[in-house]
Motif scaffolding. Sequence first.
Motif, short mmCIF file in Angstrom:
data_model
loop_
_atom_site.label_atom_id
_atom_site.label_comp_id
_atom_site.label_asym_id
_atom_site.label_seq_id
_atom_site.Cartn_x
_atom_site.Cartn_y
_atom_site.Cartn_z
N ARG A 231 -22.13 3.56 12.92
CA ARG A 231 -21.79 4.50 11.84
C ARG A 231 -22.07 5.93 12.31
NH1 ARG A 231 -20.52 2.33 7.08
NH2 ARG A 231 -21.11 4.12 5.82
N ALA B 47 -27.77 -5.31 4.26
CA ALA B 47 -26.84 -6.32 3.73
C ALA B 47 -26.28 -7.22 4.83
CB ALA B 47 -25.69 -5.63 3.00
N GLY C 145 -14.41 -1.43 5.94
CA GLY C 145 -14.62 -0.33 5.00
C GLY C 145 -14.27 -0.75 3.59
N LYS D 61 -26.09 2.36 -4.72
CA LYS D 61 -24.83 1.67 -5.01
C LYS D 61 -24.97 0.16 -4.82
CE LYS D 61 -22.81 2.73 -0.44
NZ LYS D 61 -23.55 3.81 0.03
N TYR E 22 -27.97 -1.46 -2.88
CA TYR E 22 -28.69 -0.35 -2.26
C TYR E 22 -29.25 0.53 -3.37
CZ TYR E 22 -26.81 -1.63 2.30
OH TYR E 22 -26.53 -2.30 3.46
N ILE F 154 -22.85 -3.19 -3.48
CA ILE F 154 -21.64 -3.55 -2.74
C ILE F 154 -21.46 -5.06 -2.72
CG2 ILE F 154 -21.87 -1.54 -1.22
CD1 ILE F 154 -22.59 -3.52 1.07
N PRO G 46 -17.01 -3.80 11.91
CA PRO G 46 -15.98 -2.83 11.53
C PRO G 46 -15.32 -3.20 10.21
CG PRO G 46 -15.32 -4.13 13.46
CD PRO G 46 -16.74 -4.48 13.17
N ALA H 60 -15.23 -6.49 5.92
CA ALA H 60 -15.68 -6.27 7.29
C ALA H 60 -15.29 -7.47 8.14
CB ALA H 60 -17.20 -6.04 7.32
N VAL I 177 -16.46 -4.11 -0.15
CA VAL I 177 -16.36 -3.69 1.24
C VAL I 177 -15.90 -4.89 2.07
CG1 VAL I 177 -17.70 -2.86 3.23
CG2 VAL I 177 -18.22 -2.00 0.94
N1 LIG Z 1 -17.97 -1.60 7.36
C1 LIG Z 1 -19.17 -2.03 7.02
N2 LIG Z 1 -19.85 -1.50 5.96
C2 LIG Z 1 -21.06 -1.98 5.70
C3 LIG Z 1 -21.64 -3.05 6.47
N3 LIG Z 1 -22.87 -3.33 5.95
C4 LIG Z 1 -23.06 -2.50 4.89
O1 LIG Z 1 -24.07 -2.47 4.18
N4 LIG Z 1 -21.98 -1.69 4.72
C5 LIG Z 1 -21.87 -0.66 3.68
C6 LIG Z 1 -22.01 0.74 4.21
C7 LIG Z 1 -21.17 1.55 3.22
O2 LIG Z 1 -21.98 1.84 2.11
C8 LIG Z 1 -20.09 0.59 2.80
C9 LIG Z 1 -18.83 0.77 3.63
O3 LIG Z 1 -18.16 1.87 3.23
P1 LIG Z 1 -17.43 2.84 4.28
O4 LIG Z 1 -17.48 2.30 5.66
O5 LIG Z 1 -16.10 3.14 3.71
O6 LIG Z 1 -18.34 4.08 4.42
P2 LIG Z 1 -19.03 5.13 3.47
O7 LIG Z 1 -19.63 4.51 2.26
O8 LIG Z 1 -19.95 5.89 4.37
O9 LIG Z 1 -17.87 6.01 2.98
P3 LIG Z 1 -17.15 7.21 3.69
O10 LIG Z 1 -18.20 8.21 4.00
O11 LIG Z 1 -16.48 6.68 4.90
O12 LIG Z 1 -16.19 7.63 2.62
O13 LIG Z 1 -20.62 -0.72 3.05
C10 LIG Z 1 -20.92 -3.57 7.57
O14 LIG Z 1 -21.37 -4.48 8.30
N5 LIG Z 1 -19.70 -3.04 7.81
#
Ligand SMILES: Nc1nc2c([nH]c(=O)n2[C@H]2C[C@H](O)[C@@H](COP(=O)(O)OP(=O)(O)OP(=O)(O)O)O2)c(=O)[nH]1
Length: 321
Positions: A28, A125, A43, A85, A82, A87, A41, A13, A11
Motif C-alpha cells: 500500500r 483483516a 480494492g 470503518k 477497523y 469492511i 491486490p 481481493a 472490498v
Molecule cells: N486490496 C486490499 N484491501 C485490503 C486488504 N486487507 C484490508 O484490510 N484491506 C482494506 C484496506 C482498505 O481499507 C480497503 C481497500 O480499499 P482501497 O484499496 O480501495 O483503498 P483505500 O481505502 O485506501 O482507498 P483509496 O485511498 O484508494 O481511495 O480494504 C487486502 O488484502 N487487499
Amino acid sequence: MPGPEGRRLHVVAAVLEDAGGRVLLTRRTEGRDLAGAWEFPGGKLENGESPAAGLARELHEELGIAVDPADCSPLIAVPFAYADKRILLDVFRIARWEGAPRGLESQALAWAPPERLHRYPMPPADRPVIAALRQPGCYPITPEPGDDHAAFVERIERLLTAGWRRIQLRARRLDRDALRPLAAQVAARCREAGAELLLNGDIALARELALGVHLRADQLPGLKRRPLPEGQPVAASCHDADELARAEALGVDFAVLGPVRPTASHPGAAPLGWDGFAALRERTTLPLYALGGLRPDDIAEARRHGAQGVAGISAFWPPAR
Ligand SMILES: Nc1nc2c([nH]c(=O)n2[C@H]2C[C@H](O)[C@@H](COP(=O)(O)OP(=O)(O)OP(=O)(O)O)O2)c(=O)[nH]1
C-alpha cells in the motif's frame, strides 16, 4: 469503533499464484490507510458491480493483467471492523490471467512463498485469509474414547486416511494416567501422517508429550500467557466476544466459535446462526473454525461468513466397524 449500523465497504481481493505456488502481494502506497502494509491486490467494489467483475477491473487497473470473472473462485470473505470503518474482505483465487503483473500505481510487488506470508506486515483483516490458504479447512474433534482404546485408535487412523491434518483429542472423562498412553499412541500416528494433534484441556500433559493444547473457554480467565511455545499449537473454544478477546490476548493460534446451529452435544446453548457468527468475526483477527451442527461440506458457507473452516464431532467421526 463504528457501531453495527455503520456502513460496510465491500472490498474484493485476489490470490494470484505463480507456477511455484508463490502468492502475489502488493504494498500500500503512502498517504492511504494502512500505508506500507502488504496486501492482496484489489480494492473497493463499485455500485452495481458483481464481486468477480469488480475484481477483474481492479486487477486490470492496478496490475495491467486481464482476468475473466469466470476464473475467480471464492476463497474466504472476512467481515472486519477497523476503528474508522467496517469492511467485508472478499477474497478470490484466480485460476488464470493474461499479462505479467506490473505495479501501475507505483506500488511495490512481491511474490511470497506461502510459508513466509505471515512474515509480511499485512492488515489485520488478512490474518484469517492467510490461515484459509495455509491451514486445514476442517478440525475434527473426537468423542470420548470409551473403553476400547484399540478401536478408538483405529478410527483415528481412518480420520488420517480421510485426509484430516488437524485433530483434537477430547477425552474429558479419562484421568491423566489413563489418558497418557492413549494420547501418546494417537500422537505417534498423527506425527507419522504429518497431522497436528491438540489435546483438550490438559496443558501439563500436552507439554509432557510435546502436543498442542485446545483450551476450554473456562480455562481462559486463569491464564496470563500462552501456555505452550510457538510451534506447539494452542487453540481455544469460544462462544462470545469476551472469550474471543481473551483468546486473542493470550496469543492462541486459532479458535473454535459456536454453536452456529443447534447441536446435540450442547443442547442448552443458544445458536449464534451465521449472522451472529459473522458479527463476532468482525472484532477478532483470530482464524476461526465454526462449530455446532456442521458437516465438512458446510465449509463453503463457513468461508462466506469469515470462518476458515468447520469443526465438529459427530459429522467427522468414522462409524464403528
Ligand atoms: N486490496 C486490499 N484491501 C485490503 C486488504 N486487507 C484490508 O484490510 N484491506 C482494506 C484496506 C482498505 O481499507 C480497503 C481497500 O480499499 P482501497 O484499496 O480501495 O483503498 P483505500 O481505502 O485506501 O482507498 P483509496 O485511498 O484508494 O481511495 O480494504 C487486502 O488484502 N487487499
